[in-house]
Structure formats: C-alpha cells, structure tokens
Design an enzyme around this catalytic site. Structure first.
Site, mmCIF file in Angstrom:
data_model
loop_
_atom_site.group_PDB
_atom_site.id
_atom_site.type_symbol
_atom_site.label_atom_id
_atom_site.label_comp_id
_atom_site.label_asym_id
_atom_site.label_seq_id
_atom_site.Cartn_x
_atom_site.Cartn_y
_atom_site.Cartn_z
ATOM 1 N N LYS A 1 -15.233 -7.774 -5.417
ATOM 2 C CA LYS A 1 -15.518 -7.877 -3.982
ATOM 3 C C LYS A 1 -17.031 -7.931 -3.786
ATOM 4 C CE LYS A 1 -11.242 -5.582 -2.656
ATOM 5 N NZ LYS A 1 -10.579 -4.469 -1.961
ATOM 6 N N ASP B 1 -0.611 -0.939 -4.486
ATOM 7 C CA ASP B 1 -1.995 -0.475 -4.356
ATOM 8 C C ASP B 1 -1.973 0.941 -3.793
ATOM 9 O OD1 ASP B 1 -4.705 -0.206 -4.144
ATOM 10 O OD2 ASP B 1 -5.005 -1.905 -2.779
ATOM 11 N N GLU C 1 -2.571 -0.545 -8.640
ATOM 12 C CA GLU C 1 -4.003 -0.638 -8.354
ATOM 13 C C GLU C 1 -4.579 0.697 -7.915
ATOM 14 O OE1 GLU C 1 -4.937 -4.083 -6.100
ATOM 15 O OE2 GLU C 1 -6.668 -3.147 -5.152
ATOM 16 N N ASP D 1 -10.293 -1.021 -8.392
ATOM 17 C CA ASP D 1 -10.925 -1.555 -7.177
ATOM 18 C C ASP D 1 -12.030 -0.607 -6.715
ATOM 19 O OD1 ASP D 1 -11.534 -2.600 -4.662
ATOM 20 O OD2 ASP D 1 -9.476 -2.857 -4.005
ATOM 21 N N LYS E 1 0.836 -1.197 0.000
ATOM 22 C CA LYS E 1 0.000 0.000 0.000
ATOM 23 C C LYS E 1 0.876 1.254 0.000
ATOM 24 C CE LYS E 1 -3.354 -2.920 0.460
ATOM 25 N NZ LYS E 1 -4.218 -3.298 -0.665
HETATM 26 MG MG MG Z 1 -7.269 -2.295 -3.398
#
Ligand code: MG
Length: 368
Positions: free
Chosen positions: A265, A194, A218, A241, A165
């Site tokens: 998701k 990400d 991402e 995402d 991240k």
């Molecule tokens: Mg993500």
C-alpha cells in the site's frame, strides 16, 4: 525542472455505508483525504493523494499528513520532481519515519515524471501493457448471513475475489463465520479472511486449526512476531498488511518466514517509490501481493493500480478499490474503475487522473 509550488487540499470522503473491521471493534464512516498538486517551473503539474483508512486502522491520520507536508515542503521545493530517489531522500532527512505523510508528494512527482516521459506510470514500473487487474471486494464484519449477503452484492458488480473481515476473542463465533462463508462461496470465487490484528496468537491457532478452510488469512495478530508464531502453527497461507511499514519490516517478515504474501500500500510504506522497491523484493522472494492503497478516491486507487498492473501475474493477487465504497467522487469517471471485476490503469502519460479543483474546495495550504 524545479518544484515551484505545493498546493494542499483537504477533502472529506464519506463512505456509502458504515463499515466495521477487526471483528466489529473498528467502525468507519468518513475518510479524511489530502490531495496535493505539485507545480513546476516548466508548467507541468502532478497530483497525489494521501488518505489513511480513518484514524484507528494504522498509526496514521489525515491531519498528520497535512502537518507533515508543512514540515516537508521546504525540503521539496526547488528540487527536480523527476529525481524520485533524491526527493525521497530529502523527505527522509527532513522528517525521518512518518512514511504515510510522504506518499501524496511522491505520487505527484511520479505523475510529473510520467508526463515528461510521455509514458503512463504502469510503463515506468516495468509493465509491457495496461494489464487489467482483478479487483477484490471488502466485506465488512457482521453475522455470517450479513457477510454472505454482502458477498452476493459484490458479485452482482463483477467481484469474484473477496476479503471477508473477521476477528474477535470468541473462537466459536469466528469458526462459525468461516465455515458458513466457505460453504456459501460460489465455486471459482476466491477469498481471504482478513483479521485486521484482532486475534491473539492463541485464538488464531485455535480457530485456524479447527476449520477446513485453507484460504489466505491476513494479519491475524497485532505484531509481525505474533503473526510469525501463528504462521508456524497453521496450514493456511498468511498475508501480512498492517505490521509492514519500512523495507526492513519486509526483510524481517521474510527472515521470520512469517508470510507467503503481503499487501503493498503506497500510503502505508511512504509512496510509489518505496512501494516499487517492496514490489520488486516481493517478486524476488516469491511472495504473492495485493497492490492497492490504504484509502482515498479513484486518484489514490489509480496510482496503486498502475503498480499492480505492472507486476507479473504469478506475484499479483487482486486489488481493492477504495473509491467503490465512497458516497462522493472527486475525480468523476477518471482513473482505474471496476469493469466487470477488473480495473485497468489509464494509458495517458503520468497518473492519468486530474481532479476538478472546484470540486476540491479552496486549498488549505500553499507552499512556494
Ligand atoms: Mg488488510
């Protein structure tokens, strides 16, 4: 068969360690999860879970799920839980949008359908065997040294795919992080950077054109259009995402050539029924997908792993298991768990996870 009762439980899920995303601007310590049991007039019950990742990650929060279920319950009670399309249409008529509040009900209905059919969900989703799914770590934002140390800790329990991240406004900091992490990554491991919406398009273009890494990147920016702008100007494959909610969002992403892959998701898109439609669209257009849930216990993780397991290898990347970050386990030992870097969905009919109700506490709502 008719739905006769919807029972709702609220469960706090503390994280084992505080967790930072999006370059450190978003911090998480506790998840607010909603467990749902659906009972039928034939004595079969199904379970679902909806658990946004905190309140700052998406336009979704735990209390919103419970408020939404209060609104949805009259439209769902009395329906046949095996008629997933009809159940979803009824929910969409009763409460347009608000996709994340519908997921727990949808998962519980799939659990019932699987039990009635005598088949595990992975089989209903088109799988021919309980295929183990590679799982990926989720590496909280920190200094390069902290992040590399977290990757090594994840490797000790089998992880070979990582999601690091990053994100912020200082291009030099993120360039340094990417270069240090790339240099430290053991041969054969795979990595996604990400950004969790943190970059402006200018920062994204500058950072990604300054590094040698050609790993997945991402959700670099906030909106789909900004991410599409970046995708046209960098060499990295782009994964989307947080900006994808409806099926139309996925069509738009394809038309804008905004990505080569997506996160699927169930909680974000409204449940397994809608996630299945998106998974099939993703296979049709050649996207590579991470199929996992927003958050939650091993119950929510297992629902997503059933769908991941039933997705062809070429279109399936790794899946994240939220429950590995939790300090509690409301479904002890059950469901899809990390075994040497892979998770396999249960073979039992339905979802294959049933919470111990005593561990969930008293219900916060019962609809009949
Ligand atoms: Mg993500």
């Amino acid at each position: 068969m008719k739905i006769t009762r919807i029972t709702v439980f609220q469960v706090d899920l503390p994280l084992e360690h505080p967790y930072w995303l999006s370059g450190g601007r978003l911090k998480f310590e506790m998840l607010d999860s909603t467990f749902v049991r659906i009972d039928t007039d034939e004595g079969i019950s199904g379970w679902g879970e909806g658990c946004p990742w905190g309140t700052t990650y998406l336009p979704a929060h735990g209390p919103g799920i419970r408020a939404g279920i209060a609104t949805l319950a009259p439209a769902v009670l009395g329906r046949d839980p095996r008629a997933l399309r009809a159940v979803n249409e009824a929910m969409d008529v009763q409460l347009p949008g608000h996709l994340y509040v519908k997921s727990a009900i949808d998962i519980a209905c799939w659990d019932i359908l699987g039990q009635v059919a005598g088949l595990p969900l992975w089989q209903l989703f088109g799988g021919d065997k309980a295929q183990p799914v590679a799982i990926n770590s989720s590496i909280s934002t920190g200094t390069p040294e902290e992040m590399i140390s977290r990757i090594h800790k994840a490797r000790e329990i089998g992880y070979r795919v990582h999601s690091a991240k990053l994100g912020g406004h200082d291009t030099d900091v993120d360039i340094a992080r990417i270069e240090a992490i790339s240099a430290a990554l053991p041969t054969g491991d795979k990595l996604t950077f990400d950004i969790n919406r943190a970059w402006t398009p200018a920062v994204a273009v500058q950072v990604l054109n300054s590094v040698a890494a050609r790993d997945w990147v991402e959700q670099p920016c906030e909106t789909l259009e900004q991410c599409a702008h970046v995708a046209r100007r960098v060499a990295n494959p782009i994964m989307l995402d947080e900006c994808l909610h409806t099926f139309q969002d996925h069509l738009n992403a394809w038309q804008l050539q905004a990505c080569e892959g997506i996160k699927v998701k169930p909680n974000r898109v409204g449940g397994l029924t809608k996630a299945l439609q998106i998974r099939d669209f993703g296979v049709s257009v050649g996207w590579q997908m991470h199929i996992e849930d927003l958050g939650g216990s091993a119950l929510a993780d297992t629902a997503a792993i059933h769908l991941a397991s039933a997705t062809p290898d070429a279109y399936r990347l790794a899946s994240w298991l939220c429950h590995q970050h939790l300090a509690v386990d409301p479904v002890p030992g059950q469901g899809a768990r990390n075994l040497g870097g892979f998770a396999t969905p249960p073979d039992t009919p339905g979802l294959g996870v049933r919470p111990d109700e005593d561990a969930l506490g008293a219900p916060v709502a019962v609809y009949t």
